[in-house]
Design an enzyme around this catalytic site. Structure first.
Site, PDB file in Angstrom:
ATOM      1  N   ARG A 231      -8.342  53.177 -44.332  1.00 45.17           N
ATOM      2  CA  ARG A 231      -8.935  53.977 -45.469  1.00 45.17           C
ATOM      3  C   ARG A 231      -9.554  55.297 -44.960  1.00 45.17           C
ATOM      4  O   ARG A 231      -9.334  55.451 -43.832  1.00 45.17           O
ATOM      5  CB  ARG A 231     -10.110  53.096 -46.459  1.00 45.17           C
ATOM      6  CG  ARG A 231     -11.087  52.454 -45.328  1.00 45.17           C
ATOM      7  CD  ARG A 231     -12.160  51.959 -46.248  1.00 45.17           C
ATOM      8  NE  ARG A 231     -11.651  50.782 -46.815  1.00 45.17           N
ATOM      9  CZ  ARG A 231     -11.598  49.559 -46.445  1.00 45.17           C
ATOM     10  NH1 ARG A 231     -12.228  49.397 -45.180  1.00 45.17           N
ATOM     11  NH2 ARG A 231     -11.171  48.607 -46.968  1.00 45.17           N
ATOM     12  N   ASP A 252      -6.242  47.974 -38.042  1.00 50.56           N
ATOM     13  CA  ASP A 252      -7.435  48.085 -38.532  1.00 50.56           C
ATOM     14  C   ASP A 252      -8.203  46.565 -38.403  1.00 50.56           C
ATOM     15  O   ASP A 252      -7.323  45.580 -38.102  1.00 50.56           O
ATOM     16  CB  ASP A 252      -7.691  48.454 -40.165  1.00 50.56           C
ATOM     17  CG  ASP A 252      -8.982  49.184 -40.119  1.00 50.56           C
ATOM     18  OD1 ASP A 252     -10.153  48.624 -39.734  1.00 50.56           O
ATOM     19  OD2 ASP A 252      -9.062  50.162 -40.822  1.00 50.56           O
ATOM     20  N   ASN A 305      -9.180  56.547 -34.099  1.00 49.74           N
ATOM     21  CA  ASN A 305      -9.665  56.879 -35.277  1.00 49.74           C
ATOM     22  C   ASN A 305     -10.880  55.788 -35.677  1.00 49.74           C
ATOM     23  O   ASN A 305     -11.843  56.262 -36.188  1.00 49.74           O
ATOM     24  CB  ASN A 305      -8.907  57.106 -36.315  1.00 49.74           C
ATOM     25  CG  ASN A 305      -9.518  57.416 -37.678  1.00 49.74           C
ATOM     26  OD1 ASN A 305     -10.490  58.300 -38.051  1.00 49.74           O
ATOM     27  ND2 ASN A 305      -9.639  56.185 -38.638  1.00 49.74           N
ATOM     28  N   ALA A 306     -10.589  54.655 -35.096  1.00 50.72           N
ATOM     29  CA  ALA A 306     -11.535  53.330 -35.660  1.00 50.72           C
ATOM     30  C   ALA A 306     -13.034  53.898 -35.438  1.00 50.72           C
ATOM     31  O   ALA A 306     -13.449  54.369 -34.166  1.00 50.72           O
ATOM     32  CB  ALA A 306     -11.423  52.263 -34.979  1.00 50.72           C
ATOM     33  N   TYR A 373     -24.606  56.594 -33.049  1.00 57.77           N
ATOM     34  CA  TYR A 373     -23.429  57.265 -33.601  1.00 57.77           C
ATOM     35  C   TYR A 373     -23.212  58.693 -32.743  1.00 57.77           C
ATOM     36  O   TYR A 373     -22.127  59.004 -32.268  1.00 57.77           O
ATOM     37  CB  TYR A 373     -23.451  57.737 -34.989  1.00 57.77           C
ATOM     38  CG  TYR A 373     -22.311  58.271 -35.520  1.00 57.77           C
ATOM     39  CD1 TYR A 373     -21.010  57.336 -35.698  1.00 57.77           C
ATOM     40  CD2 TYR A 373     -22.006  59.497 -35.987  1.00 57.77           C
ATOM     41  CE1 TYR A 373     -19.967  58.010 -36.195  1.00 57.77           C
ATOM     42  CE2 TYR A 373     -21.061  59.944 -36.408  1.00 57.77           C
ATOM     43  CZ  TYR A 373     -19.781  59.455 -36.753  1.00 57.77           C
ATOM     44  OH  TYR A 373     -18.686  59.679 -37.193  1.00 57.77           O
ATOM     45  N   LYS A 377     -20.296  59.539 -30.199  1.00 58.58           N
ATOM     46  CA  LYS A 377     -19.234  60.477 -30.533  1.00 58.58           C
ATOM     47  C   LYS A 377     -19.186  61.593 -29.446  1.00 58.58           C
ATOM     48  O   LYS A 377     -18.485  62.351 -28.919  1.00 58.58           O
ATOM     49  CB  LYS A 377     -19.751  61.063 -31.886  1.00 58.58           C
ATOM     50  CG  LYS A 377     -19.191  60.146 -33.180  1.00 58.58           C
ATOM     51  CD  LYS A 377     -17.693  59.987 -32.913  1.00 58.58           C
ATOM     52  CE  LYS A 377     -17.232  58.750 -34.088  1.00 58.58           C
ATOM     53  NZ  LYS A 377     -15.813  58.662 -33.976  1.00 58.58           N
ATOM     54  N   THR A 408     -15.218  61.674 -47.929  1.00 56.50           N
ATOM     55  CA  THR A 408     -14.651  60.427 -47.851  1.00 56.50           C
ATOM     56  C   THR A 408     -15.488  59.382 -48.628  1.00 56.50           C
ATOM     57  O   THR A 408     -16.537  59.773 -49.173  1.00 56.50           O
ATOM     58  CB  THR A 408     -14.606  59.798 -46.449  1.00 56.50           C
ATOM     59  OG1 THR A 408     -16.074  59.882 -46.034  1.00 56.50           O
ATOM     60  CG2 THR A 408     -13.830  60.919 -45.685  1.00 56.50           C
TER      61      THR A 408
END
Lengths: 467, 414
Positions: A231, A252, A305-306, A373, A377, A408
């Site tokens: 998604r 995924d 991307n996960a 996070y 990142k 999103t």
């Protein structure tokens, strides 16, 4: 949607918002669309690579108007005005790769001034300069840094969805290695990339696009693995690569398998239900590729991307939330790459390949409630730089994108007022779309982008935070 | 033509859900399409043509006369993929595997998808026989008067809807009532039945936890695991349940009988060489199959133990004994069905089945039993288990079905 948000959506609410200075943001040009207007090329003394690259792209630029005192006109109130383009140009490319002296910066001013209010909507300002690392004297190094200030400010002053970006061209970069970058910046694909600076160098030996390369469908016949593809941004990455010809392997977690199957089938790719944190995740991805595409098949690009968020102020953050975010967003990716790069692994990455990670502006600027996070990142950026440096002799590039505020499902959960603030506090006055991130990733993974290596490109509309 | 063999390449199902819960609003077509789409995605078959798709459902609306073809058209498969519906009660899923495998062996197809679906939630409810006849009469009528007359004979009770019956038409007994007779006849105990049920739950839970179903199941409507599975159940908990069949002293409870379930399962089959050339996984060969039936109407035999008739035929034809099988899958319609089938096989001199080889990753008591979907679940699970054990590993499947029938098959890893 709360009451405030509902009100905001009504015509009356929109009127009130406009009064408060919250005008409707411009609609950005997107996709593989060049500007409608002419492309202006200004080659400052010592430059030339941009002219060559534009010619290779089949584009015929026009000469710039220069803001020289004798060319100015006066408006009806008697104020001097810069010369005006008869038709609004779509882009201004300034090749300043030969500029070494402070006095020469005046050349940029002369080109930019008539363009600032003269560009068409979603126009482009593209600055090309030489990296400070490639110049020797003090003045030239200072000048190289000065471009950064010019770019960031031009980006903030431009209107109507126009963007400015700066590309440092390393010494010895052939025009052919600059083409994918110029094409990306000119086209709508770079819609939400603004105020950014990155470097393009000569591609490594063996990192050519190849004879069958079609810039309109650059991934034809190539396998691209996208993690977190069920998604949001991941699904859009899958769609974008498929549009550009790739055979997509959508990965995924098993629990997202139904949405994943939907994405994979829609792009005529394949789905792999896999938790990327398991120790043999890379082997299982390779095994899937070998099953679906045959044991001789190799992955062209892996898009890590996960990612997950487990937001808490540090004062409330336990070890579980801490570890899970670092594990999924950073450690899993770090573990997988060396295995995928093993040349003897059937279904692994090819000899020539692309690795793209997803950082975040949170990793750059920090974000309240996101220590875990932000750590993960920012770690992705460090990983990207380190991996790029570790592969000096193999035609593999490692790059990352750092999305800012993207519309999103995940960001829709942010409270309305906060969300509106995030949207507005960038140079384009709006949130980005998943496709903006996907397009940037596809550019970094392009077979012709061999000269783009170890770069982190922000897709944030030139966010004021951490800018 | 060189000898052809049909192999199981992979499978996919949606998690099975207790009837009337998560999938209550989903039709059989929706569920079968979801199972197909998950399989298509796993093998990257979107837009590609498959030799044939065969599937079926036990509880079927009349509008679902072309259920499988409609599911194919709703899926990501190439619309040129042909499809047909088959029906063999609870043996439907395995029967479709046999049908597709036989076509592949005969050279009539190189690939195929077999499977089944059932929704006990969305079961068709029909009108009474009286109302049905009246409506048909009315539709034939030419005048208003005639039409009104058609309804004159209707009795108020004719207006009540008739839910689908799960009783055997010739005995009037439900599955559970029929099985209760068998249970009594074989003297099967409550403890033995509960023990089998407990093993089913434990085995299925362990398989889920180990990620065994990561490449066999695609979540659906937010359900990520079989909802009837109770990983924490215990012998004590099962022992507390009241009997539901066989009277007050009966041994059959809700814990050792399958519950009404919604779900769908499909299996991808291919000709062995065809699969190898394309580097598809070759999990297991479909070696042989046999269907048998019992004379249950007279009461001389049990309704659900035809497996004890079919298996000996299979063994004889293939020169095998029960001991030659690494794994045995006997569909758990009721725990006592499995026990009675095993008891009859033993009584007939075929020996017994080591419990460590029986339904090792759980079966219908824990997973649930969406009738026609059970065969696909078992075939995909067994084929993967055999492939993990290595070439030559052999597995036996037995699925009992209404009408006193059973469908059985042998798979072998290659």
């Amino acid at each position: 949607m709360n009451v405030l948000e509902s009100l905001y959506g009504t015509p009356l609410g929109k009127k009130a918002a406009a009064r408060l200075g919250l005008a409707e943001p411009p609609v950005l040009r997107r996709g593989r669309e060049l500007p409608r207007g002419e492309i202006v090329l200004a080659t400052l003394p010592g430059g030339g690579v941009a002219a060559e690259a534009l010619a290779l792209l089949g584009l015929s630029p026009i000469d710039p108007l220069l803001d020289l005192p004798e060319r100015r006109t006066t408006d009806d109130r008697g104020r001097p005005q810069p010369p005006r383009y008869e038709r609004r140009p779509g882009a201004v490319v300034i090749d300043a790769t030969g500029v070494r002296e402070i006095a020469q910066l005046e050349g940029l001013r002369q080109v930019l001034r008539p363009a600032m209010k003269g560009l068409e909507a979603s126009g482009r300002v593209i600055l090309l300069a030489t990296d400070a690392a490639d110049v020797s004297d003090v003045e030239a190094k200072a000048v190289a840094q000065a471009f950064d200030g010019i770019n960031r400010t031009v980006s903030k002053e431009l209107r109507g969805g126009s963007t400015a970006n700066l590309v440092f061209v390393r010494a010895g970069t052939p025009a052919s290695d600059l083409c994918s970058t110029l094409s990306f910046l000119l086209e709508g694909r770079s819609a939400f990339v603004a105020g950014q600076t990155w470097r393009v160098g000569p591609a490594k030996a063996g990192d050519a696009a190849g004879a069958e390369y079609d810039p309109a469908r650059p991934f034809t016949g190539r396998i691209v693995v996208v993690t977190g593809a069920a998604r949001g941004i991941g699904a859009e990455i899958a769609r974008t690569f498929a549009r550009d010809g790739a055979a997509v392997v959508a990965v995924d977690v098993p629990a997202a398998g139904d949405a994943l199957a939907g994405v994979a089938n829609a792009v005529r790719g394949s789905a792999l239900q896999l938790d990327i944190t398991v120790p043999d995740a890379a082997e299982r991805i390779a095994a899937h590729v070998a099953t679906v595409h045959g044991p001789q098949a190799k992955i062209w690009a892996v898009i890590h991307n996960a990612g997950i968020t487990r937001d808490k102020l540090l004062a409330n953050l336990d070890e579980g939330r801490w570890a899970s975010v670092l594990e999924v967003n950073l450690a899993a990716e770090m573990r997988m790459n060396p295995t995928l790069l093993d040349p003897d692994l059937p279904g692994g990455l090819g000899e020539q390949a692309r690795i793209v990670g997803i950082a975040s502006t949170s990793g750059w600027a920090g974000n309240k409630g996101q220590t875990n996070y932000a750590a993960s990142k920012a770690g992705v950026m460090g990983l990207t730089w380190a991996e790029s440096a570790e592969l000096p002799d193999r035609p593999v590039t490692a790059n990352a994108v750092a999305p800012g505020f993207i519309e999103t499902e995940m960001t829709a959960a942010i409270p309305f007022v906060q969300r509106e603030v995030f949207r507005r506090t960038n140079a384009l006055g709006q949130g980005g779309r998943p496709v903006d991130v996907a397009e940037t990733i596809a550019y970094l993974a392009d077979p012709a982008s061999g000269g783009v290596d170890g770069q982190v490109v922000r897709v944030c509309g030139h966010n004021l935070i951490g800018a | 033509m060189p000898e052809r063999s049909a192999v199981v390449v992979g499978g996919n199902r949606i998690p099975f859900a207790k009837a009337g819960t998560k999938y209550a609003a989903a039709s059989s077509g929706d569920m079968l399409t979801a199972a197909l789409d998950g399989l298509v995605a796993r093998f990257g078959l979107a837009g590609q043509q498959v030799g044939e798709v065969a599937a079926g459902a036990v509880l079927k609306h009349t509008r679902d006369f072309n259920l499988t073809r409609e599911a194919v058209l709703g899926s990501a498969l190439d619309p040129h993929t042909p499809a047909c519906d088959l029906q063999q009660a609870c043996g439907t899923g395995l029967e479709t595997v046999i049908y597709v495998a036989n076509k592949i062996r005969l050279g009539q197809a190189d690939t195929g998808i077999a499977g089944g679906v059932d929704s006990a939630s969305d079961a068709p409810i029909v009108v009474s026989e009286g109302l049905r006849r009246a409506l048909l009469r009315a539709s034939r009528s030419k005048t208003l008067l005639e039409r009104l007359k058609s309804f004159a004979s209707l009795h108020p009770t004719d207006l009540a809807p008739v839910p689908p019956g799960v009783v055997e038409p010739r005995t009037g007994l439900s599955m559970g009532e029929s099985q209760a007779l068998t249970t009594a006849e074989y003297g099967l105990t409550r403890e033995a039945a509960d023990e089998l049920a407990l093993a089913s739950h434990r085995n299925l839970a362990r398989a889920w936890d180990a990620g065994f179903f990561d490449d066999l199941v695609t979540p659906y409507l937010g359900v990520t695991r079989d909802t009837l599975l109770r990983p924490d159940t215990s012998a004590e908990a099962l022992a507390k349940l009241k009997p539901v069949f066989g009277g007050e002293n009966g041994t059959m409870t809700a814990g050792n009988s399958t519950a009404l379930t919604d779900g769908a399962a499909v299996v991808l089959l291919a000709e062995e060489e065809w699969a190898r050339e394309r580097h598809w996984p070759v999990l297991a060969r479909v070696v042989d199959a046999q269907v048998a039936a019992t004379d249950y109407v007279t009461g001389n035999e049990g309704l659900l133990i035809a497996g004890a008739r079919a298996i000996p035929v299979l063994l004889e034809r293939n020169g095998l004994t029960l001991a030659d099988f690494d794994l045995v899958e006997i569909h758990e319609a009721f725990a006592s069905t499995v026990l009675a089938t095993l008891a009859q096989l033993e009584a007939d001199g075929h020996g017994t089945v080591d419990r460590a080889r029986l339904n090792v990753n759980g079966s219908s008591l824990a997973a649930g039993h969406p009738f026609a979907a059970t065969g696909g679940r078992i075939v995909a699970t067994l084929a993967k288990l055999l492939a993990e054990r290595g070439p030559g590993s052999r597995g036996l499947i037995s699925i009992c079905a209404a009408g006193g029938q059973a469908v059985t098959a042998i798979l072998e890893a290659v």
